[in-house]
Each structure stands twice: as C-alpha cells, then as structure tokens.
Design a protein around this motif. Structure first.
Motif, PDB file in Angstrom:
ATOM      1  N   THR A  15       0.871  -1.246  -0.009  1.00  0.00           N
ATOM      2  CA  THR A  15       0.024  -0.116   0.111  1.00  0.00           C
ATOM      3  C   THR A  15       1.071   1.465  -0.039  1.00  0.00           C
ATOM      4  O   THR A  15       1.853   1.409   0.938  1.00  0.00           O
ATOM      5  N   SER A  29       3.673   4.573  -7.111  1.00  0.00           N
ATOM      6  CA  SER A  29       3.234   3.236  -7.353  1.00  0.00           C
ATOM      7  C   SER A  29       4.480   2.169  -7.333  1.00  0.00           C
ATOM      8  O   SER A  29       3.921   1.163  -7.036  1.00  0.00           O
ATOM      9  N   ARG A  74      -2.069  -4.115  -9.828  1.00  0.00           N
ATOM     10  CA  ARG A  74      -2.730  -2.773  -9.317  1.00  0.00           C
ATOM     11  C   ARG A  74      -3.983  -2.600 -10.426  1.00  0.00           C
ATOM     12  O   ARG A  74      -3.870  -2.888 -11.360  1.00  0.00           O
ATOM     13  N   ASP A  82      -8.954 -10.001  -6.777  1.00  0.00           N
ATOM     14  CA  ASP A  82      -7.672 -10.658  -7.479  1.00  0.00           C
ATOM     15  C   ASP A  82      -7.402 -12.084  -6.747  1.00  0.00           C
ATOM     16  O   ASP A  82      -7.419 -11.995  -5.379  1.00  0.00           O
ATOM     17  N   LEU A 102      -8.711  -5.169  -5.168  1.00  0.00           N
ATOM     18  CA  LEU A 102      -7.748  -4.434  -5.359  1.00  0.00           C
ATOM     19  C   LEU A 102      -8.848  -3.381  -6.092  1.00  0.00           C
ATOM     20  O   LEU A 102      -9.542  -3.645  -6.877  1.00  0.00           O
ATOM     21  N   ARG A 107      -5.900   1.456  -3.583  1.00  0.00           N
ATOM     22  CA  ARG A 107      -4.499   1.772  -4.256  1.00  0.00           C
ATOM     23  C   ARG A 107      -3.482   0.628  -3.653  1.00  0.00           C
ATOM     24  O   ARG A 107      -2.379   0.724  -3.939  1.00  0.00           O
ATOM     25  N   LYS A 108      -4.408  -0.458  -3.167  1.00  0.00           N
ATOM     26  CA  LYS A 108      -3.450  -1.685  -2.766  1.00  0.00           C
ATOM     27  C   LYS A 108      -3.051  -2.539  -3.937  1.00  0.00           C
ATOM     28  O   LYS A 108      -3.412  -2.394  -5.244  1.00  0.00           O
ATOM     29  N   GLN A 109      -1.522  -3.113  -3.729  1.00  0.00           N
ATOM     30  CA  GLN A 109      -0.991  -3.795  -5.000  1.00  0.00           C
ATOM     31  C   GLN A 109      -0.777  -5.187  -4.539  1.00  0.00           C
ATOM     32  O   GLN A 109      -0.265  -5.287  -3.283  1.00  0.00           O
ATOM     33  N   TYR A 131      -0.170  -4.470 -14.460  1.00  0.00           N
ATOM     34  CA  TYR A 131       0.765  -5.321 -13.786  1.00  0.00           C
ATOM     35  C   TYR A 131       2.097  -5.293 -14.322  1.00  0.00           C
ATOM     36  O   TYR A 131       2.298  -5.514 -15.626  1.00  0.00           O
TER      37      TYR A 131
END
Length: 182
Positions: A15, A29, A74, A82, A102, A107-109, A131
C-alpha cells in the motif's frame, strides 16, 4: 510504502503512501529502492494493462520456468477480486488460494511471486488492471487452471453462470491435471 504479509509465504500486499490535498492526490506506485529496503529485490521488464467489463473473469494463468513471472498487480480504474494460487509443490500452502479486493480507491497492490497462478474477476462496471512482470510473456511456457476447479473452490465474488470468460480459459485443465513445473 507499507507492506502486509498474507497467510501464504512470499505473497504480499503493498500500500503506497498517498499525499492528498485540495488538488487531488499523488503517490509512488513503484519505487525499486523503497521495495529493496523492504526486502523485495526485483527487476521488472514488462508492463501489461487490461480493460474488462463487469462480470469478466480472467484466469487462472501462469508461466512455467524458465519464463515464470513475478507480477505486481494494481487497479487503475474500478474494482477487482484478485486471486493467486500457490503452485509450489514444496510449499506448505501448495494448492491454497488467496484473494483480495484491489480497487482504484484503496490503491493496494498484490505482489505475486513466481510459482503462483493468477486470475481476477471484475466487480465494478469496468476495470483497468495494470501489472508489472519480471519476465516476458512466452507462449510455450504458459499454463492455466480452470476457474471453477472443485479442489480450489474459489469464490470469485460474481455469479459464475453470468461470468464473461474467454474460450481459452473455459478449456483450461483442472488443478490436478495442470502442467505446472513448480
């Protein structure tokens, strides 16, 4: 950047630190140095982006060695569920799946290492997913697992009877019969 571990070793949630004001927001990011400080040392060489409509289900996909891929996933627009499945035969979580929402808003990856199958379903009206990969696509190395495999029993968060799935994904083998080389 904050890092969260999941119940599956090496599968982590990142994050970013977000800076907001009256103009909007800004965040990094991706920052190789900051990830390295967190113990994640990767060299990404390919970026992929997809646009999908609500109800689309993509996956489960992977690439076998020597073209296996680590992915940093993301969402730029919308919301997805996901999913990653551990294919590493020597892992205590072999055959286990992990899922996370997601969204462009959270904004989590999700960092998915080599040795995992990956897929997602689109929850919002549409979604743009991006990605990073640490290896290039190689058709001869690709593999997959059918989305509705009974052993994995993944809840995709959508009605599977109405899901939009490619013909290629509809004929993927079961988990038991996949050609994973992990």
């Amino acid at each position: 950047m904050n890092i969260e571990t999941s119940e599956i070793k090496d599968l982590v949630i990142l994050t970013p630190d977000v800076f907001e004001d009256e103009r909007g927001f800004f965040f990094e990011s991706f920052n190789k140095s900051k990830l390295s400080d967190l113990g994640i040392n990767l060299s990404f060489i390919q970026d992929n982006q997809s646009f999908s409509k609500q109800g689309v289900l993509r996956g489960l996909h992977y690439q076998n060695p020597p073209f296996a891929q680590t992915k940093l996933v993301r969402v730029l627009h919308g919301e997805i569920l996901d999913v990653a499945v551990d294919l590493r035969k020597d892992s205590p979580t072999f055959g286990k799946s992990f899922s996370i929402y997601l969204t462009a808003g959270n904004r989590k990856q999700l960092l998915i290492p080599q040795g995992f199958a990956h897929g997602f379903s689109v929850i919002s009206d549409s979604a743009i997913v991006m990605y990073k990969c640490d290896n290039c696509y190689d058709r001869e190395s690709e593999g997959g697992i059918r989305f509705d495999d009974k052993t994995l029993n993944i809840d995709w968060g959508i009605n599977l009877n109405e899901a939009i799935i490619s013909g290629k994904d509809l004929v993927l083998p079961s988990f038991e019969n996949c050609n994973s080389k992990f």
